[in-house]
Design an enzyme around this catalytic site. Sequence first.
Site, PDB file in Angstrom:
ATOM      1  N   HIS A 302       0.941  -0.975  -0.158  1.00  0.00           N
ATOM      2  CA  HIS A 302       0.105   0.004   0.153  1.00  0.00           C
ATOM      3  C   HIS A 302       0.915   1.183   0.115  1.00  0.00           C
ATOM      4  O   HIS A 302       1.906   1.340   0.589  1.00  0.00           O
ATOM      5  CB  HIS A 302      -0.805   0.050   1.291  1.00  0.00           C
ATOM      6  CG  HIS A 302      -2.064   0.873   1.099  1.00  0.00           C
ATOM      7  ND1 HIS A 302      -2.044   2.283   1.471  1.00  0.00           N
ATOM      8  CD2 HIS A 302      -3.398   0.435   0.511  1.00  0.00           C
ATOM      9  CE1 HIS A 302      -3.214   2.767   1.183  1.00  0.00           C
ATOM     10  NE2 HIS A 302      -4.187   1.827   0.753  1.00  0.00           N
ATOM     11  N   ASP A 359      -7.946  -5.512   0.070  1.00  0.00           N
ATOM     12  CA  ASP A 359      -8.386  -6.236  -0.982  1.00  0.00           C
ATOM     13  C   ASP A 359      -7.954  -7.849  -0.784  1.00  0.00           C
ATOM     14  O   ASP A 359      -8.635  -8.909  -1.485  1.00  0.00           O
ATOM     15  CB  ASP A 359      -7.850  -6.194  -2.249  1.00  0.00           C
ATOM     16  CG  ASP A 359      -8.488  -4.676  -2.884  1.00  0.00           C
ATOM     17  OD1 ASP A 359      -9.696  -4.581  -2.608  1.00  0.00           O
ATOM     18  OD2 ASP A 359      -7.625  -3.868  -3.560  1.00  0.00           O
TER      19      ASP A 359
HETATM   20  N1  ACO Z   1       4.065  -7.627  -4.568  1.00  0.00           N
HETATM   21  C1  ACO Z   1       5.546  -7.866  -4.644  1.00  0.00           C
HETATM   22  N2  ACO Z   1       6.115  -6.440  -4.801  1.00  0.00           N
HETATM   23  C2  ACO Z   1       5.752  -5.498  -4.531  1.00  0.00           C
HETATM   24  C3  ACO Z   1       4.147  -5.405  -4.210  1.00  0.00           C
HETATM   25  C4  ACO Z   1       3.296  -6.606  -4.461  1.00  0.00           C
HETATM   26  N3  ACO Z   1       2.220  -6.540  -3.938  1.00  0.00           N
HETATM   27  N4  ACO Z   1       3.825  -4.083  -3.929  1.00  0.00           N
HETATM   28  C5  ACO Z   1       5.042  -3.514  -3.781  1.00  0.00           C
HETATM   29  N5  ACO Z   1       6.080  -4.118  -4.236  1.00  0.00           N
HETATM   30  C6  ACO Z   1       7.219  -3.863  -4.245  1.00  0.00           C
HETATM   31  C7  ACO Z   1       7.988  -3.183  -5.480  1.00  0.00           C
HETATM   32  O1  ACO Z   1       8.235  -3.809  -6.714  1.00  0.00           O
HETATM   33  C8  ACO Z   1       9.078  -2.122  -5.038  1.00  0.00           C
HETATM   34  O2  ACO Z   1      10.287  -2.974  -4.978  1.00  0.00           O
HETATM   35  P1  ACO Z   1      11.639  -2.194  -5.220  1.00  0.00           P
HETATM   36  O3  ACO Z   1      11.586  -1.276  -4.145  1.00  0.00           O
HETATM   37  O4  ACO Z   1      12.607  -3.313  -5.329  1.00  0.00           O
HETATM   38  O5  ACO Z   1      11.578  -1.715  -6.694  1.00  0.00           O
HETATM   39  C9  ACO Z   1       8.621  -1.643  -3.584  1.00  0.00           C
HETATM   40  O6  ACO Z   1       7.709  -2.770  -3.008  1.00  0.00           O
HETATM   41  C10 ACO Z   1       7.809  -0.737  -3.614  1.00  0.00           C
HETATM   42  O7  ACO Z   1       6.443  -0.686  -4.415  1.00  0.00           O
HETATM   43  P2  ACO Z   1       5.906   0.448  -5.192  1.00  0.00           P
HETATM   44  O8  ACO Z   1       5.161   0.034  -6.408  1.00  0.00           O
HETATM   45  O9  ACO Z   1       7.040   1.541  -5.491  1.00  0.00           O
HETATM   46  O10 ACO Z   1       4.793   0.970  -4.220  1.00  0.00           O
HETATM   47  P3  ACO Z   1       3.590   1.827  -4.714  1.00  0.00           P
HETATM   48  O11 ACO Z   1       3.271   2.754  -3.193  1.00  0.00           O
HETATM   49  O12 ACO Z   1       3.881   2.743  -5.734  1.00  0.00           O
HETATM   50  O13 ACO Z   1       2.413   1.036  -5.114  1.00  0.00           O
HETATM   51  C11 ACO Z   1       0.560  -0.590  -4.699  1.00  0.00           C
HETATM   52  C12 ACO Z   1       1.448   0.404  -4.164  1.00  0.00           C
HETATM   53  C13 ACO Z   1       0.030  -0.129  -6.287  1.00  0.00           C
HETATM   54  C14 ACO Z   1      -0.482  -0.850  -3.853  1.00  0.00           C
HETATM   55  C15 ACO Z   1       1.628  -2.004  -4.803  1.00  0.00           C
HETATM   56  O14 ACO Z   1       1.739  -2.329  -3.504  1.00  0.00           O
HETATM   57  C16 ACO Z   1       0.811  -3.002  -5.707  1.00  0.00           C
HETATM   58  O15 ACO Z   1       0.960  -3.031  -6.739  1.00  0.00           O
HETATM   59  N6  ACO Z   1       0.170  -3.958  -4.701  1.00  0.00           N
HETATM   60  C17 ACO Z   1      -0.342  -5.208  -5.488  1.00  0.00           C
HETATM   61  C18 ACO Z   1      -1.968  -4.753  -5.879  1.00  0.00           C
HETATM   62  C19 ACO Z   1      -2.983  -4.378  -4.945  1.00  0.00           C
HETATM   63  O16 ACO Z   1      -3.083  -5.354  -4.085  1.00  0.00           O
HETATM   64  N7  ACO Z   1      -3.645  -3.224  -4.978  1.00  0.00           N
HETATM   65  C20 ACO Z   1      -4.534  -2.758  -4.222  1.00  0.00           C
HETATM   66  C21 ACO Z   1      -4.032  -1.729  -3.342  1.00  0.00           C
HETATM   67  S1  ACO Z   1      -5.281  -1.093  -2.023  1.00  0.00           S
HETATM   68  C22 ACO Z   1      -6.538  -0.515  -2.815  1.00  0.00           C
HETATM   69  O17 ACO Z   1      -6.224   0.301  -3.690  1.00  0.00           O
HETATM   70  C23 ACO Z   1      -7.812  -0.442  -2.418  1.00  0.00           C
END
Ligand code: ACO
Length: 424
Positions: A302, A359
């Site tokens: 998140h 979720d």
């Molecule tokens: N699985 C694996 N790796 C992840 C995940 C994940 N679910 N989420 C983040 N990471 C990693 C990224 O690859 C990144 O790694 P790095 O530092 O090696 O490059 C690091 O964690 C930071 O991630 P970001 O993408 O920069 O985080 P951001 O805040 O931009 O994204 C998001 C947040 C979109 C929710 C992300 O965690 C994600 O894609 N999660 C999966 C989808 C999901 O569950 N979405 C629902 C969110 S809640 C909602 O909207 C109601």
Amino acid sequence: MSNAKLIVDGKEYVFPIIEGTEGERAIDIAKLRSQSGLITLDDGYGNTGSCKSAITFIDGEKGVLHYRGYPIEEVAASARFTEVCYLLIYGKRANKEELTRFRRDMTYHTLLHEDMKKFFEGFPPNAHPMAIMASMIASLSTYYPEAESEQELDLNIVRILAKCKTIAAFAYKKSIGQAFIYPRNDLSYPANFLRMMFAVPSEPYDVPKVLEDALNLLLILHADHEQNCSASTMRMVGSSEANLFASISAAVCALWGPRHGGANQMVIEMLENIQASGIKLDEYLSQVKDKKSSIRLMGFGHRVYKNFDPRARLLKQAADNIFAQLGVNDPLLDLAKNLEEAALSDEYFVERKLYPNVDFYSGIIYRAMGIPTNMFTVMFVLGRMPGWIAQWKEMRDDPTYRIHRPRQIYVGETKRKFEDWGNL
Ligand code: ACO
């Protein structure tokens, strides 16, 4: 008031630091460009406050979520969804009289104009219900004119709150080829929706209390979440003075994506794939951690929560109870718990502070309730509706609001001549 100093090429600029009621601090850079010629660059807006808001407070480090100052745990324990809609949109708890009127309005505006039923016939049978939701909500603006007074806006607000559940249920009935079930004015919001989903014309159907209460909880937990992708879209579109229905339709589309509300559908698909393939959990997590794979652990991570998502915690607690009452034994719930445990003890997730989000468990509960997977994000729409409206209304009630129009750093070609190539 404290200040922040910025020194660029030896020249000093001073900007005020503003503080929110919960102690959050921000550098107010409203005059940055006019004073220095500079802009800020913040891809994905991770460090940018886009507005001041009095609706929802989140402390992502501590796992805190408040609606209008009330902790989510307390709201979820005793409120009904309609009350929460009023609280978020109008900024105060409704008294008995206000609540009775609001409930009545939200019930009596549930019907769709009969002509709108023809729209459903035009969609292909396998149309995604989120596409239907976005289209039907935008098309409400063809029936209900733009509000020109407070009273007209209040009427449009109850119209969309009431009608979105009918649109959602009709979209589902259309997808399975069953007759539409009309709303009933004596039922609560969740019960009315569940009846429109699951009843068939020839048979009696009483909504089980466990389903009504489970949906009430799910709706409340999704009701607002400050400046997320869809709420920001709502404000962005609304800032051009687009009408309420058009702005909500845009927010629905923003919610659809798998990185936002679309994740609840993706979580179940991920769990089903893991189950069907028989892949070991540590092997699956290795694929997730492999940056070349582009697989993410859906329902994890998140932008704001870096400790735990209180909504996920409440849903995990509720899941066992709901499953027991429904007498459902879904192996996907155990799989989800095992996957969560494996991820939370894995260095990759610990280092990046990735925890289950709302979720992760919502889809498993929806599944137990008999809601089909492609309707999960639609359920999110129903819950988030009051939050979008509250965000839109808060912005539009502020006489100083400006159109949302970020700037950019241009990195394309510099000026070049457009040669005349003659007749090609
Ligand atoms: N699985 C694996 N790796 C992840 C995940 C994940 N679910 N989420 C983040 N990471 C990693 C990224 O690859 C990144 O790694 P790095 O530092 O090696 O490059 C690091 O964690 C930071 O991630 P970001 O993408 O920069 O985080 P951001 O805040 O931009 O994204 C998001 C947040 C979109 C929710 C992300 O965690 C994600 O894609 N999660 C999966 C989808 C999901 O569950 N979405 C629902 C969110 S809640 C909602 O909207 C109601």
